[in-house]
Design a protein around this motif. Sequence first.
Motif, short mmCIF file in Angstrom:
data_model
loop_
_atom_site.label_atom_id
_atom_site.label_comp_id
_atom_site.label_asym_id
_atom_site.label_seq_id
_atom_site.Cartn_x
_atom_site.Cartn_y
_atom_site.Cartn_z
N ASN A 121 -10.72 -2.45 -4.97
CA ASN A 121 -9.92 -2.13 -6.16
C ASN A 121 -9.82 -3.36 -7.06
O ASN A 121 -9.89 -3.26 -8.29
N VAL B 45 1.52 5.85 2.70
CA VAL B 45 0.37 4.96 2.54
C VAL B 45 -0.96 5.71 2.48
O VAL B 45 -1.88 5.30 1.77
N HIS C 207 -7.21 -3.75 -0.54
CA HIS C 207 -7.34 -3.77 -2.01
C HIS C 207 -8.58 -4.47 -2.54
O HIS C 207 -8.73 -4.60 -3.76
N GLN D 271 1.87 -0.14 -3.51
CA GLN D 271 0.65 0.13 -4.27
C GLN D 271 0.89 -0.10 -5.77
O GLN D 271 0.05 -0.67 -6.47
N ARG D 272 2.05 0.32 -6.25
CA ARG D 272 2.36 0.13 -7.68
C ARG D 272 2.60 -1.35 -7.99
O ARG D 272 2.30 -1.82 -9.10
N ASN E 253 -3.49 6.07 -0.36
CA ASN E 253 -3.98 4.82 -0.94
C ASN E 253 -5.01 4.11 -0.08
O ASN E 253 -5.50 3.04 -0.44
N SER F 122 0.79 -1.23 0.00
CA SER F 122 0.00 0.00 0.00
C SER F 122 0.83 1.29 0.00
O SER F 122 0.25 2.38 0.02
N ASP G 90 3.56 4.29 -1.37
CA ASP G 90 4.03 4.89 -2.62
C ASP G 90 4.97 6.05 -2.28
O ASP G 90 4.54 7.20 -2.16
N TRP H 140 1.06 -3.84 -6.54
CA TRP H 140 -0.29 -4.39 -6.66
C TRP H 140 -0.85 -4.13 -8.06
O TRP H 140 -1.32 -5.04 -8.74
N GLN H 141 -0.73 -2.89 -8.53
CA GLN H 141 -1.27 -2.54 -9.83
C GLN H 141 -0.53 -3.29 -10.96
O GLN H 141 -1.15 -3.81 -11.89
#
Length: 397
Positions: free
Chosen positions: A191, A236, A188, A152-153, A239, A135, A137, A155-156
């Motif tokens: 998302n 964090v 997440h 977070q990136r 996010n 989570s 960034d 995860w994406q």
Amino acid sequence: MNVNSISGLKFVLFIFWPWLVNSKGEQNRLLVNMTLVQNATALGAYCLDGSLPAYHLHRGFGAGVDNWLLQFEGGGWCNDIKSCLDRSKSNHGSTRYMNKWEVFSGILSNNASFNPDFYNWNRVKIRYCDGASFSGDAKFYNGTSLLYFRGQRIWQAIILDLLPKGLGHAKKAMLSGCSAGGLATFLHCDNFTSYLPKNASVKCLSDAGFFLDERDIALNHTMRSFYEGLITLQGVEPNLNQNCTSTLYYPHLCFFPQYALPFIETPFFILNSAYDVYQFHHILVPPSSDPRRHWDHCKLNVTACDTSQLNILQGFRIDMLTALRDFYQNSTRDGMYINSCFTHCQSETQDTWFAAGSPRIHNKTIAETVGDWYFRRNISKEIDCAYPCDTTCHHMI
Ligand SMILES: *[C@@H]1O[C@H](CO)[C@@H](O)[C@H](O)[C@H]1NC(C)=O
Ligand SMILES: *[C@@H]1O[C@H](CO)[C@@H](O)[C@H](O)[C@H]1NC(C)=O
Ligand SMILES: *[C@@H]1O[C@H](CO)[C@@H](O)[C@H](O)[C@H]1NC(C)=O
Ligand SMILES: *[C@@H]1O[C@H](CO)[C@@H](O)[C@H](O)[C@H]1NC(C)=O
Ligand SMILES: *[C@@H]1O[C@H](CO)[C@@H](O)[C@H](O)[C@H]1NC(C)=O
Ligand SMILES: *[C@@H]1O[C@H](CO)[C@@H](O)[C@H](O)[C@H]1NC(C)=O
Ligand SMILES: *[C@@H]1O[C@H](CO)[C@@H](O)[C@H](O)[C@H]1NC(C)=O
Ligand SMILES: *[C@@H]1O[C@H](CO)[C@@H](O)[C@H](O)[C@H]1NC(C)=O
Ligand SMILES: *[C@@H]1O[C@H](CO)[C@@H](O)[C@H](O)[C@H]1NC(C)=O
Ligand SMILES: *[C@@H]1O[C@H](CO)[C@@H](O)[C@H](O)[C@H]1NC(C)=O
Ligand SMILES: *[C@@H]1O[C@H](CO)[C@@H](O)[C@H](O)[C@H]1NC(C)=O
Ligand SMILES: *[C@@H]1O[C@H](CO)[C@@H](O)[C@H](O)[C@H]1NC(C)=O
């Protein structure tokens, strides 16, 4: 601070839980190789040390070929430069140091006798290398040391990599995870749903991720302070669930599942022990709260706890059930399994997920209860009676 590592816990597991090592079906053990996410570079999605993130994918088959289970790996957190630098040189902060083959057991098993409802799904284990439950960034660079806080990136990047491999046209999907990965599931879940087809059945399962906002036995907010450091260091807060952070006076509290939960819109299942050993050792009785080490024996062996210690543990259970009361009462789409075993993470180990001697509530294993909930076969909200009534537990002693 010692909260950032669960290696001590693993030690206890292997010393006192010999049946885990000699688990049945050893000769059928499924090992799955690692896939590095090459495209992560384009998103700046790196592990703490700058290495590429990774997952392990075992393809579904038969009736499960269009169904996807994604499981976040766990492994504590790092909340300051020193602990994150240490982690960046370990298997929890860099894919360079990770085993390239992972054992898929329990909920990740491909054998119906060990995993009755998800065995033929596409099953993905997402490796954990950011130290903030996927989570953060941010980035740290002071001229000599460099650290990427890019959970977070990651995860994406992993989702974007899996979509064209079939996730993008999934019929059924479930996001799950254990411990710090169980917390990532709360963070997440919605998302995840947003990336999947609107007509897909999407649900989330958190295992041992319901970390409670509880004061320790010295009345300090040890866990809250720990998370505050982590959230600040790793960037964090932006996010977190915006509907939660815009409602709470202290937005960073939305990192705790109990505050984020009312804002999650996807059907959710919470699997946790009311005496979760990680929470016992790091939230309720962290080393700082017990300088004279009165709790050492009780921590290692629950039968060595005295009456006042047991009362404190019962209080923790009550607080957890109180935090879950609305969740228990309000919705029929959600599920839960709160047992009374001194344990941590029960979905990835075969012996606790689904085996002859597995823990049970009302004679139902965890795997059966999760399956009943996912496939709407039955209402699945199980709360165990208080310790020591449950004789099916595999206590960590
Ligand atoms: C490992 O996984 C990759 C996909 O990332 C696959 O192409 C390759 O064949 C696998 N290697 C082995 C030895 O199974
Ligand atoms: C599943 O496990 C059982 C029990 O170990 C074994 O007999 C069977 O061959 C396994 N099936 C598959 C498909 O691996
Ligand atoms: C950068 O940070 C590391 C870790 O805190 C420290 O050891 C190092 O001395 C720092 N370097 C500079 C130039 O401040
Ligand atoms: C999901 O998260 C990604 C970042 O990881 C973000 O770009 C995207 O907007 C999010 N989707 C939704 C619907 O919130
Ligand atoms: C990587 O990204 C490029 C450009 O965005 C894209 O064309 C390619 O399909 C991606 N590859 C994978 C494996 O996702
Ligand atoms: C969702 O809709 C698509 C396109 O109409 C269809 O191909 C797919 O089978 C549907 N999925 C489910 C789970 O109904
Ligand atoms: C915990 O609380 C005590 C008083 O209850 C205080 O003296 C102590 O400094 C606190 N310790 C930590 C680590 O916050
Ligand atoms: C916030 O709530 C609204 C209304 O329920 C919803 O449409 C939106 O997706 C939510 N946003 C997030 C980030 O969960
Ligand atoms: C659950 O119900 C209670 C009243 O019974 C209500 O106060 C609360 O807002 C509800 N929570 C959710 C998440 O709907
Ligand atoms: C746990 O503690 C009890 C009571 O002190 C003791 O009898 C038992 O042998 C201990 N078990 C282990 C495995 O150390
Ligand atoms: C518990 O379930 C098992 C099958 O999982 C069954 O064989 C057994 O009879 C059940 N016991 C009770 C007391 O219902
Ligand atoms: C559904 O759950 C109830 C309560 O746990 C149980 O008595 C009943 O047998 C279950 N029904 C089925 C079809 O499993």
